[in-house]
Design an enzyme around this catalytic site. Structure first.
Site, short mmCIF file in Angstrom:
data_model
loop_
_atom_site.label_atom_id
_atom_site.label_comp_id
_atom_site.label_asym_id
_atom_site.label_seq_id
_atom_site.Cartn_x
_atom_site.Cartn_y
_atom_site.Cartn_z
N ASP A 182 37.66 62.91 57.49
CA ASP A 182 39.12 62.96 57.40
C ASP A 182 39.52 62.77 55.94
O ASP A 182 38.67 62.48 55.09
CB ASP A 182 39.75 61.88 58.28
CG ASP A 182 41.14 62.27 58.79
OD1 ASP A 182 41.69 63.29 58.32
OD2 ASP A 182 41.68 61.56 59.67
N ARG B 49 51.97 62.69 53.27
CA ARG B 49 52.08 62.71 54.73
C ARG B 49 53.49 63.06 55.20
O ARG B 49 53.69 63.39 56.37
CB ARG B 49 51.64 61.35 55.30
CG ARG B 49 50.14 61.13 55.27
CD ARG B 49 49.74 59.74 55.74
NE ARG B 49 49.92 58.74 54.69
CZ ARG B 49 49.57 57.47 54.81
NH1 ARG B 49 49.01 57.05 55.94
NH2 ARG B 49 49.75 56.62 53.82
N ASP C 72 63.05 42.41 35.27
CA ASP C 72 63.69 42.90 36.49
C ASP C 72 62.89 44.01 37.17
O ASP C 72 63.35 44.60 38.16
CB ASP C 72 65.12 43.38 36.20
CG ASP C 72 65.15 44.58 35.25
OD1 ASP C 72 64.07 44.93 34.71
OD2 ASP C 72 66.22 45.17 35.06
N ASP D 202 44.07 54.67 56.64
CA ASP D 202 45.09 53.70 56.27
C ASP D 202 44.79 52.36 56.93
O ASP D 202 44.06 51.54 56.39
CB ASP D 202 46.47 54.23 56.65
CG ASP D 202 47.60 53.42 56.05
OD1 ASP D 202 47.34 52.32 55.52
OD2 ASP D 202 48.76 53.86 56.11
N THR D 203 45.28 52.14 58.14
CA THR D 203 45.00 50.87 58.82
C THR D 203 43.69 50.91 59.59
O THR D 203 43.24 49.89 60.11
CB THR D 203 46.14 50.53 59.80
OG1 THR D 203 46.26 51.57 60.77
CG2 THR D 203 47.47 50.37 59.06
N ALA D 204 43.07 52.10 59.70
CA ALA D 204 41.75 52.30 60.31
C ALA D 204 41.73 52.11 61.82
O ALA D 204 40.67 52.12 62.43
CB ALA D 204 40.70 51.40 59.66
N GLU E 154 61.84 46.92 35.73
CA GLU E 154 61.92 48.23 35.08
C GLU E 154 60.64 48.51 34.30
O GLU E 154 60.06 47.61 33.70
CB GLU E 154 63.11 48.28 34.10
CG GLU E 154 64.44 48.46 34.76
CD GLU E 154 65.55 48.68 33.74
OE1 GLU E 154 65.21 48.95 32.56
OE2 GLU E 154 66.73 48.58 34.10
N ASP F 41 40.83 64.51 64.84
CA ASP F 41 41.97 65.11 65.54
C ASP F 41 41.92 66.61 65.36
O ASP F 41 41.16 67.15 64.54
CB ASP F 41 43.30 64.55 65.01
CG ASP F 41 43.44 64.66 63.50
OD1 ASP F 41 43.17 65.75 62.95
OD2 ASP F 41 43.79 63.66 62.85
N LYS G 251 43.27 63.38 70.22
CA LYS G 251 44.02 62.16 70.49
C LYS G 251 45.45 62.48 70.89
O LYS G 251 46.05 63.44 70.44
CB LYS G 251 44.00 61.25 69.26
CG LYS G 251 44.72 61.80 68.03
CD LYS G 251 44.57 60.87 66.84
CE LYS G 251 45.22 61.46 65.59
NZ LYS G 251 44.99 60.64 64.40
#
Length: 338
Positions: free
Chosen positions: A229, A105, A46, A233-235, A48, A180, A203
């Site tokens: 940086d 974050r 399950d 993440d998603t670039a 765990e 940024d 930005k």
């Protein structure tokens, strides 16, 4: 009187290659074989999580190496359960080595009725019996204040400085760029270490996750730009920043990012971007797609973490590792010519 208890390492499933590399590096330091404590971290049908430690850890100085990366919740629960198992097995001290601290974050309330999840995670780690945290490039340094236990936050900048001085040696056109305004301090640190000027990409977001406009502060014309940086993440923002720099006359763009989360379309975006290289660390276990991408280069953190663990164990300075001159002999095989 010197500490007679040997440091012992244990790892969850988040980043076994890094944990084994740290153990191998510590074996070189100690002159004895330092391996990972024999344990199993498994799941019931399950989902765990079950942990069983097969070695005696009573009175031992234990270091759990576990990033809370994707899947963040599973890896966080592994860390908490391993800590509980060690505490109930009478370990003398438990240090969590968290190369990538997930949920960092979420360090403030940006809107009404939202959580401060980084603080919640801090409370959970302390409640599990962890007595010290060792991590790398927290997204927000004030997260150290969320803990009532010691937190050692290492920095990737010294390693990146060695890498930049090695790969861009003799070039006077290098400029460090912050993607940024919030990351200026991090970029300025690297710029000072390698003796390069600083620029900023300002930005403005139209809505969460979408950048509406970018403005370059500083003259990047005919410069080799190094974007710095802590997380990619998603670039999307990173690739767009590289395009903006090239549009403003930059000669070429490289990026130095500590934590390569690289989710969703990130690899495809990087592969098609104007960036020549993206340099990341191995705090998050690289996927096959990351390793196969020609534009991505991975810098090891095992030498730094091994030294930090040794310094924590024997009571010497961890902050000495903030200096790239201190790290240079530790990374002698990679950057001996820097």
């Amino acid at each position: 009187m010197p500490n007679l208890i040997e440091p012992k390492l244990i790892s969850g499933n988040a980043n076994q290659p890094l944990a084994k590399a740290v153990a191998k590096r510590m074996s070189m330091h100690r002159g004895i074989n330092v391996g990972l404590v024999d344990a199993r971290v498994e799941r019931f049908n399950d989902g765990e999580i079950f942990v069983e430690v097969f070695e005696n850890v009573r009175g031992e100085d234990m270091f759990i190496i576990q990033s809370t990366s994707n899947p963040a919740n599973d890896n966080l629960m592994e860390l908490l359960i391993i800590a509980d198992a060690l505490r109930r097995s009478s370990a003398a001290r438990i240090t969590a080595v968290i190369p990538y601290f997930g949920y960092a974050r979420q360090d403030r309330r940006s809107k009404a009725r939202t959580p401060i999840t980084a603080k919640l995670v801090a409370n959970m780690l302390v409640e599990a019996g962890i007595e010290r945290i060792l991590t790398l490039d927290l997204h927000a340094t004030q997260i150290q204040g969320f803990f009532d236990i010691p937190v050692d936050n290492l920095y990737a900048a010294p390693v990146f400085a060695l890498d930049a001085m090695h790969h861009f040696k003799g070039r006077d056109d290098v400029m460090v760029v912050s993607p940024d305004v919030g990351g200026v301090a991090r970029a300025r640190d690297l710029a000072q270490r390698i003796g390069a000027p600083l620029s900023i990409v300002d930005k403005r977001r139209g809505k969460p996750g979408e950048v509406a406009e970018m403005t370059v502060i500083g003259d990047v014309k005919d410069r080799t730009c190094l974007i710095v940086d802590d997380i990619v993440d998603t670039a999307g923002t990173l690739c767009k920043a590289a395009e903006v720099l090239m549009d403003h006359g930059a000669k070429e763009v490289h990026s130095y990012i500590t934590h390569g989360v690289l989710s969703g379309p990130a690899i495809e975006r990087i592969d098609k971007s104007v960036m020549k290289h993206l340099v990341i660390t191995d705090t998050i276990k690289p996927t096959d797609a990351v390793q196969a991408c020609d534009k991505i280069r991975i810098v090891p953190t095992a030498p730094m973490f091994a030294q930090a663990i040794m310094n924590t164990w024997n009571g010497t300075s961890v902050s000495s590792l903030f200096d790239h001159n201190t790290l240079q002999p530790i990374y002698e095989g990679m950057y001996s010519g820097s």
